[in-house]
Design a protein around this motif. Structure first.
Motif, mmCIF file in Angstrom:
data_model
loop_
_atom_site.group_PDB
_atom_site.id
_atom_site.type_symbol
_atom_site.label_atom_id
_atom_site.label_comp_id
_atom_site.label_asym_id
_atom_site.label_seq_id
_atom_site.Cartn_x
_atom_site.Cartn_y
_atom_site.Cartn_z
ATOM 1 N N MET A 1 75.119 13.900 118.056
ATOM 2 C CA MET A 1 76.167 13.262 117.948
ATOM 3 C C MET A 1 77.351 13.871 118.867
ATOM 4 O O MET A 1 77.356 15.039 118.739
ATOM 5 N N GLU A 2 78.437 13.224 118.990
ATOM 6 C CA GLU A 2 79.434 13.830 119.630
ATOM 7 C C GLU A 2 80.856 13.919 118.565
ATOM 8 O O GLU A 2 81.238 13.012 118.160
ATOM 9 N N ILE A 3 81.127 15.230 118.349
ATOM 10 C CA ILE A 3 82.214 15.358 117.541
ATOM 11 C C ILE A 3 83.269 16.229 117.852
ATOM 12 O O ILE A 3 82.966 17.296 118.820
ATOM 13 N N PRO A 4 84.545 16.449 117.532
ATOM 14 C CA PRO A 4 85.591 17.130 118.073
ATOM 15 C C PRO A 4 85.251 18.638 117.546
ATOM 16 O O PRO A 4 84.440 18.538 116.684
ATOM 17 N N GLU A 5 85.806 19.698 118.089
ATOM 18 C CA GLU A 5 85.704 20.924 117.590
ATOM 19 C C GLU A 5 86.406 21.237 116.093
ATOM 20 O O GLU A 5 87.496 21.290 116.495
ATOM 21 N N ILE A 6 85.765 21.227 115.271
ATOM 22 C CA ILE A 6 86.372 21.269 113.833
ATOM 23 C C ILE A 6 85.574 22.364 113.043
ATOM 24 O O ILE A 6 84.440 22.548 113.128
ATOM 25 N N LYS A 7 86.514 23.185 112.193
ATOM 26 C CA LYS A 7 85.536 24.060 111.320
ATOM 27 C C LYS A 7 84.786 23.485 110.154
ATOM 28 O O LYS A 7 85.231 22.390 109.620
ATOM 29 N N PRO A 8 83.556 23.669 109.736
ATOM 30 C CA PRO A 8 82.855 23.288 108.773
ATOM 31 C C PRO A 8 83.278 23.278 107.482
ATOM 32 O O PRO A 8 83.842 24.511 107.226
ATOM 33 N N SER A 9 83.323 22.513 106.479
ATOM 34 C CA SER A 9 83.943 22.498 105.217
ATOM 35 C C SER A 9 82.901 23.484 104.239
ATOM 36 O O SER A 9 83.384 24.224 103.591
ATOM 37 N N ILE A 10 81.452 23.127 104.537
ATOM 38 C CA ILE A 10 80.605 24.229 103.836
ATOM 39 C C ILE A 10 79.541 24.273 105.004
ATOM 40 O O ILE A 10 79.283 23.696 106.127
ATOM 41 N N GLU A 11 78.872 25.479 105.092
ATOM 42 C CA GLU A 11 78.014 26.133 106.208
ATOM 43 C C GLU A 11 76.819 26.523 105.694
ATOM 44 O O GLU A 11 76.676 27.688 104.838
ATOM 45 N N ASN A 12 75.714 26.306 106.171
ATOM 46 C CA ASN A 12 74.278 26.872 105.774
ATOM 47 C C ASN A 12 74.034 27.008 104.441
ATOM 48 O O ASN A 12 73.555 27.893 104.053
ATOM 49 N N THR A 13 74.375 25.906 103.711
ATOM 50 C CA THR A 13 74.050 25.856 102.165
ATOM 51 C C THR A 13 72.678 25.399 101.834
ATOM 52 O O THR A 13 72.274 24.274 102.297
ATOM 53 N N VAL A 14 72.174 26.131 101.106
ATOM 54 C CA VAL A 14 70.542 25.615 100.930
ATOM 55 C C VAL A 14 70.448 24.614 99.536
ATOM 56 O O VAL A 14 71.065 25.091 98.454
ATOM 57 N N CYS A 15 69.820 23.418 99.746
ATOM 58 C CA CYS A 15 69.919 22.554 98.555
ATOM 59 C C CYS A 15 68.149 22.470 98.548
ATOM 60 O O CYS A 15 67.381 22.214 99.279
ATOM 61 N N LEU A 16 67.930 22.380 97.195
ATOM 62 C CA LEU A 16 66.477 22.694 97.039
ATOM 63 C C LEU A 16 66.066 21.000 96.777
ATOM 64 O O LEU A 16 64.674 20.745 96.836
ATOM 65 N N SER A 17 66.785 19.977 96.765
ATOM 66 C CA SER A 17 66.292 18.559 96.775
ATOM 67 C C SER A 17 67.508 17.727 97.438
ATOM 68 O O SER A 17 68.453 18.052 97.829
ATOM 69 N N GLY A 18 67.068 16.458 97.655
ATOM 70 C CA GLY A 18 67.905 15.507 98.078
ATOM 71 C C GLY A 18 68.874 15.121 97.134
ATOM 72 O O GLY A 18 70.123 14.997 97.551
ATOM 73 N N LEU A 92 66.576 21.762 101.787
ATOM 74 C CA LEU A 92 67.250 21.705 102.982
ATOM 75 C C LEU A 92 68.423 22.429 103.086
ATOM 76 O O LEU A 92 68.863 22.756 102.268
ATOM 77 N N ILE A 93 68.889 22.685 104.461
ATOM 78 C CA ILE A 93 69.989 23.458 104.651
ATOM 79 C C ILE A 93 71.012 22.489 105.355
ATOM 80 O O ILE A 93 70.898 22.017 106.301
ATOM 81 N N VAL A 94 72.124 22.697 104.794
ATOM 82 C CA VAL A 94 73.339 21.801 104.906
ATOM 83 C C VAL A 94 74.447 22.481 105.390
ATOM 84 O O VAL A 94 75.075 23.355 104.800
ATOM 85 N N THR A 95 75.088 21.841 106.512
ATOM 86 C CA THR A 95 76.479 22.368 107.147
ATOM 87 C C THR A 95 77.076 20.857 107.156
ATOM 88 O O THR A 95 76.631 19.939 107.854
#
Length: 568
Positions: A1-18, A92-95
């Motif tokens: 996807m195309e998004i502007p350059e913005i800082k992530p609010s959360i980065e590389n957070t490990v989630c053990l389930s959906g 899953l790893i979420v940013t």
């Protein structure tokens, strides 16, 4: 996807389930001033590694794109939702990036092609435990809801279009109607009322003559002005009709409105009242048909806005005409439409998209020139109209204003046979020869040696492509800044210098501009100017906005290294 350059609010957070992913995104969505969220989700199973990009509001998943890393394939919409539901039971790893209302609309508009393919499935259905067992039912239900919603929006847009048709072909009587009264219907002295009426009659006489001399073949036929006299003021509401047998109604409207505003100060000089325009509506009747966009759409119109919206070239064969402050919402619409038409097998020589309005609604006109071997003009026009209406309905939901298709023109010619068959045969033959040569080189030279040569070639090609994009972006930047700095009220652009340096993948620009202050005659002959600080502020806002637009359109990162604005 195309998004502007913005800082992530959360980065590389490990989630053990959906469920943990849902909770993490939910906390972000419940933050103040957050309208939606863009997230990158990384997952891996025994077969593949995946990056799933999603765009969601507080309840639903609105756009989704999946990348199969090893296969180097992309999937969208329903297929990507099914894959995400399968991954919901593994770590899953979420940013994620929080988006405010304006940024949320912008990201949706830029990715309208992905948004168009995605049924709005509830987030809770995608990330719940064993989601893959029930996701088909959720997808079906969301698909049906989206189709129904699009039908309703399309129906409403068609009703608006029909309403506009109903106001055409008016009977314009030659008349001048003046209604002068006091504030709250209070009585005013008879001599003051007579002075105001005489001043308005002189005003009508002057603009009639000015319109006849400045707009060939046009005449001011009907005038209705209501005047409200207050303490030293005269508030005016007016409706005017200009009639002509032929000509461009857009040009007539802009010129006519300019002339109406230009002579208003003369009313004040003869009445000793300050004339204030509450609302002026100008209708232009050309050949029996009325065009009154300003009256219907742009009731807050001001003199410096009375110009045709600029046309931006988004690609060699793609042109977009729209008010710059709304351009960001229509770039994705235009590019998606071009891609879909080209996917139909049409060689597009020129696709022009014009979006008018913006206060209450948008009216879109589309003109296509191209070549096709397998589809005729009427069929392509119907197909283009269908695609445009669907995306207009989706854009309506994004911007919160009705977007409707007014006109679709198609000029289609049959291509020369060699433009398709001979060229295609030649390309396929060359492709086959190259593939055989590559196989031979792999066997003879070895993978490592060949990879080294290919890597050098790849770097050389990337360098050439990046240089081309940088040059194109800088030229576009210069042109847009010149055009918009010239439009600053009561200021004149003397010169503009733009130099740049390339630092890695970033263009660092050095900008110097010189503007001269202008003084104009205001009410009662008083000279009106503007401060140096205000000119600098407006120029800086224009430059920074254009930098963002060009950076997004050309997909390059641009930042200001030095900015110097001189005012004299």
């Amino acid at each position: 996807m195309e998004i502007p350059e913005i800082k992530p609010s959360i980065e590389n957070t490990v989630c053990l389930s959906g469920n943990e992913v849902l909770s993490t995104l939910g906390d972000l969505l419940n933050s103040p001033n957050v309208r939606g969220v863009y997230a990158k989700i990384f997952g891996k199973d025994e077969k593949e590694s995946y990056i799933i990009e999603i765009l969601a509001d507080k309840l639903r998943l609105l756009a989704i794109e999946g990348t199969y890393i090893q296969k180097k394939e992309k999937v969208y919409g329903e297929e990507a939702i099914r894959k995400l539901a399968e991954l919901a039971d593994i770590p899953l790893i979420v940013t994620a990036y929080a988006l405010d209302d304006q940024m949320f609309k912008l990201v949706l508009a830029n990715n309208i092609d992905v948004y168009s393919r995605t049924p709005a499935v509830p987030l809770s259905e995608v990330f719940k435990k064993r989601a893959k067992e029930t996701i088909e039912e959720a997808i079906t239900e969301a698909r049906e809801e989206k189709e129904e919603e699009i039908k309703q929006i399309t129906k409403k847009a068609e009703e608006i279009k029909e309403e506009k048709k109903d106001i055409k072909k008016p009977e314009v009587k030659e008349e001048i109607v003046l209604d002068i009264r006091g504030r709250d219907n209070a009585e005013i002295p008879e001599d003051l009322k007579r002075r105001v009426e005489d001043a308005l009659k002189d005003y009508v006489r002057i603009i009639k003559a000015d319109i006849s001399s400045n707009i060939p073949g046009a005449q001011l036929k009907s005038v209705r002005i209501e005047g409200e006299v207050g303490e030293g003021t005269l508030y005016m509401v007016g409706e005017f009709y200009i009639v002509a047998e032929n000509g461009d109604p857009e040009i007539m409207k802009r010129k006519g409105l300019f002339l109406l505003h230009k002579h208003v100060p003369k009313i004040g000089r003869s009445t000793n009242l300050k004339p204030i325009i509450r609302e002026f509506k100008l209708n232009v009747v050309v050949g029996g048909e009325i065009a009154s966009m300003e009256a219907r759409e742009r009731e807050d119109v001001t003199l410096w806005k009375l110009t045709r919206p600029p046309t931006a070239q988004l690609a060699p064969n793609l042109y977009l005409t729209v008010d710059p402050k709304f351009r960001q919402y229509f770039v994705g619409f235009a590019r998606t439409l071009l891609k879909e038409i080209e996917d139909e097998g049409v060689v597009v020589d020129k696709l022009e998209i014009e979006a008018l309005g913006g206060v209450k609604e948008f009216e879109i006109n589309i003109h296509l020139e191209g070549k096709s071997r397998d589809i005729d003009g009427p069929m392509l026009q119907a197909r283009l109209l269908g695609l445009a209406k669907r995306h207009a309905s989706e854009l309506t939901k994004i911007v919160g204003k009705y977007v409707w298709i007014n006109r679709v023109d198609v000029a289609l010619t049959k291509p020369l046979e060699q433009e398709f068959s001979a060229k295609a045969t030649e390309l396929l033959k060359k492709k086959e020869e190259i593939e055989k040569e590559v196989e031979k080189m792999l066997k003879e030279a070895g993978i490592e040696e060949l990879s080294y040569l290919l890597e050098d070639k790849k770097k050389e090609m990337e360098k050439t492509i990046i240089a081309s994009r940088i040059n194109s972006a800088v030229q576009d930047l210069k042109q847009k800044m010149q055009d918009e700095l010239k439009a600053i009220p009561r200021a004149n652009l003397r010169w503009l210098k733009v130099n740049y340096e390339v630092n890695g993948n970033v263009i660092e620009v050095l900008i110097e501009a010189s503007l001269a202050k202008l003084e104009e005659e205001g009410l009662f002959g008083v000279l009106v100017g503007i401060s140096d600080e205000e000119i600098r502020r407006r120029a800086t806002e224009i430059i920074t906005r254009i930098l963002r637009e060009v950076s997004r359109e050309h997909q390059v990162q641009i930042r200001i290294k030095r900015l110097n604005i001189l005012v004299r």
